[in-house]
Scaffold this motif. Structure first.
Motif, short mmCIF file in Angstrom:
data_model
loop_
_atom_site.label_atom_id
_atom_site.label_comp_id
_atom_site.label_asym_id
_atom_site.label_seq_id
_atom_site.Cartn_x
_atom_site.Cartn_y
_atom_site.Cartn_z
N ALA A 366 59.56 53.98 42.35
CA ALA A 366 60.17 54.08 41.03
C ALA A 366 59.72 52.90 40.16
CB ALA A 366 61.69 54.08 41.16
N THR A 367 59.57 53.13 38.87
CA THR A 367 59.17 52.06 37.96
C THR A 367 60.32 51.06 37.84
OG1 THR A 367 57.80 53.58 36.68
CG2 THR A 367 58.41 51.50 35.63
N PRO A 368 60.05 49.79 38.09
CA PRO A 368 61.12 48.78 38.02
C PRO A 368 61.51 48.50 36.57
CG PRO A 368 59.02 47.72 38.42
CD PRO A 368 58.76 49.20 38.47
N GLU A 369 62.62 47.80 36.38
CA GLU A 369 63.05 47.43 35.04
C GLU A 369 62.11 46.39 34.44
OE1 GLU A 369 67.01 45.78 32.64
OE2 GLU A 369 66.93 45.73 34.84
N PHE A 370 61.70 45.43 35.29
CA PHE A 370 60.79 44.37 34.86
C PHE A 370 59.71 44.18 35.93
CE2 PHE A 370 65.04 43.07 33.25
CZ PHE A 370 64.80 43.28 31.90
N ALA A 371 58.50 43.87 35.50
CA ALA A 371 57.43 43.58 36.45
C ALA A 371 56.29 42.90 35.71
CB ALA A 371 56.92 44.86 37.12
N SER A 372 55.66 41.94 36.38
CA SER A 372 54.48 41.26 35.84
C SER A 372 53.62 40.81 37.00
CB SER A 372 54.89 40.05 35.01
OG SER A 372 53.76 39.29 34.63
#
Length: 441
Positions: A366-372
């Protein structure tokens, strides 16, 4: 990025002047709120000017290079009030990591403007070679006595880059007691920054669009953007305490608290979206929280031996992004006679990763809320080793040269490389050379 150590060249000091020399050298190292933490009254000639200048060159192997020039003017008035003016001009060029991971095949990326693209060879870390910027920065500071044993300071800041504008104000008050052997200080600063990146602000986790050319339709690129500019504010508080232990030793302790609010995402960074074989299926723009709270404690000791001076400091920083860092910095001043000296320098830095740091994303997750995937907020260790040589010229002015080697080693932060990535160097070390010339008159 401020690269130049702005401390004045150290002069040979006798024991009678040790307290003043060590206190001034200590306060020159403080910059968390861009004010001197312990303003010190020094007997002055009437309305005298002094000037410091420096030129620094920083170069990473196959990556970013920076050239920076600094000119600082200080006027000390007959009542010991001080006006300090500083101009900084720097230029950055070279290649910057875009956040994607290396792949066994050639990769093609759209440039940040959306106009045109660039290719990365198989097995190489993706670097955008169009990275360049020029910055002009102006700082002004006024320091004066407010009452017996009380000194105040106020200042302003202006910095302009191609796509970035920063405005700031700061203030500091310091109180001397215990026969001026102890100083406690309190400082505040506030900055308002505006970011207008080329190509606009990408939507969080939007897919990188195909590049367009002069006659092409730009709607594909525009559909991935949510605006052309955004702001952020930074507010800092610092409390400091300086204590002269004896005629040989002075110590300093600081606590700082910083709140950054606004647009904190890097619009030029992407993440590779991988399948189970570790092959890139897409490139998504990163997304970071819009608020960050940082705290740090700092301790420093300077000890004057019969001739040499040892300067050791430690800084611990932590924030609500779960980044924690340790910095140990050591300098050793060795007089050579006739006003010349050597100063070896050793610095060690260790940092943990932000809670949302991910070197890549998996398409089945699932696409996380934040990512870098930005290595600058990942786990790493780094060290700097160098040597400074300074001399006093026949006219009484000071000239110094500094040469240092810097190495940064990013870590995996516990992320296991899938499939094809197991054979790729996705945490590439960075080596850099730092050369500086300083002249004071």
């Amino acid at each position: 990025m401020q690269l130049i150590n702005e401390s004045k060249s150290k002069k040979t000091v006798n024991k009678k002047n040790l307290k003043a020399a060590l206190t001034l050298a200590t306060t020159a190292l403080l910059g968390s709120v861009q004010v001197s933490a312990t303003p010190t009254s020094v007997a002055a000639e009437e309305d005298t000017w002094s000037f410091d200048s420096a030129f620094l060159y920083y170069s990473e192997a196959d990556r970013v290079s920076a050239a920076e020039a600094v000119f600082n003017a200080k006027k000390t008035y007959s009542d010991d009030s001080i006006l300090n003016l500083k101009l900084t001009v720097d230029a950055l060029t070279g290649a910057s990591a875009n956040g994607a991971v290396a792949q066994p095949d050639v990769q093609t990326f759209t440039r940040p403007s959306g106009k045109g693209d660039y290719e990365i060879k198989a097995g190489e870390t993706p670097l955008d070679d169009t990275f360049h910027d020029t910055r002009v920065q102006l700082n002004a500071q006024w320091t004066q006595a407010l009452a017996p044993n009380v000194t105040g300071s106020v200042g302003g800041h202006l910095s302009k880059e191609y796509d970035y504008l920063s405005l700031g104000i700061n203030g500091n008050i310091a109180y001397d007691f215990n026969k001026k052997n102890s100083t406690i200080s309190f400082g505040l600063s506030h900055f308002q920054d505006t970011f207008t990146p080329e190509g606009g602000l990408p939507k969080p986790f939007a897919s990188m669009p195909l590049a367009y050319h002069d006659s092409d339709d730009e709607s594909g690129h525009d559909a991935t953007r949510m605006g052309s500019d955004d702001d952020k504010t930074t507010s800092d508080i610092m409390v400091g305490f300086t204590q002269v232990i004896n005629r040989r030793m002075v110590t300093q302790f600081n606590y700082s608290y910083s709140v950054v609010d606004g647009y904190l995402t890097d619009p030029f960074k992407v993440l590779s979206l991988l399948n189970n074989q570790g092959l890139a299926q897409d490139y998504l723009y990163e997304n970071r929280p819009d608020k960050r709270t940082k705290q740090s404690v700092f301790a420093q000791t300077k000890y004057h031996f019969d001739e040499t001076i040892l300067d050791v400091s430690y800084r611990y920083m932590w924030d609500d992004w779960e980044i924690k860092s340790h910095t140990v910095d050591t300098r050793f001043y060795i007089p050579l006679g006739n006003g010349s000296y050597l100063e070896p320098h050793l610095r060690f830095y260790q940092q943990g990763a932000a809670q949302f740091y991910q070197p890549f994303l998996m398409e089945d997750d699932a696409t996380p809320e934040f990512a870098s995937a930005d290595y600058r907020i990942g786990e790493m260790t780094a060290y700097t080793v160098g040597l400074k040589y300074g001399m006093k010229l026949a006219d009484g002015n000071d000239l110094s040269f500094r040469l240092e080697y810097y190495r940064q080693d990013p870590k995996s932060a516990g992320h296991k490389a899938p499939g094809a990535l197991a054979d790729m160097e996705i945490y590439q070390s960075i080596d850099a050379i730092i050369a500086q010339v300083s002249y004071s008159f």
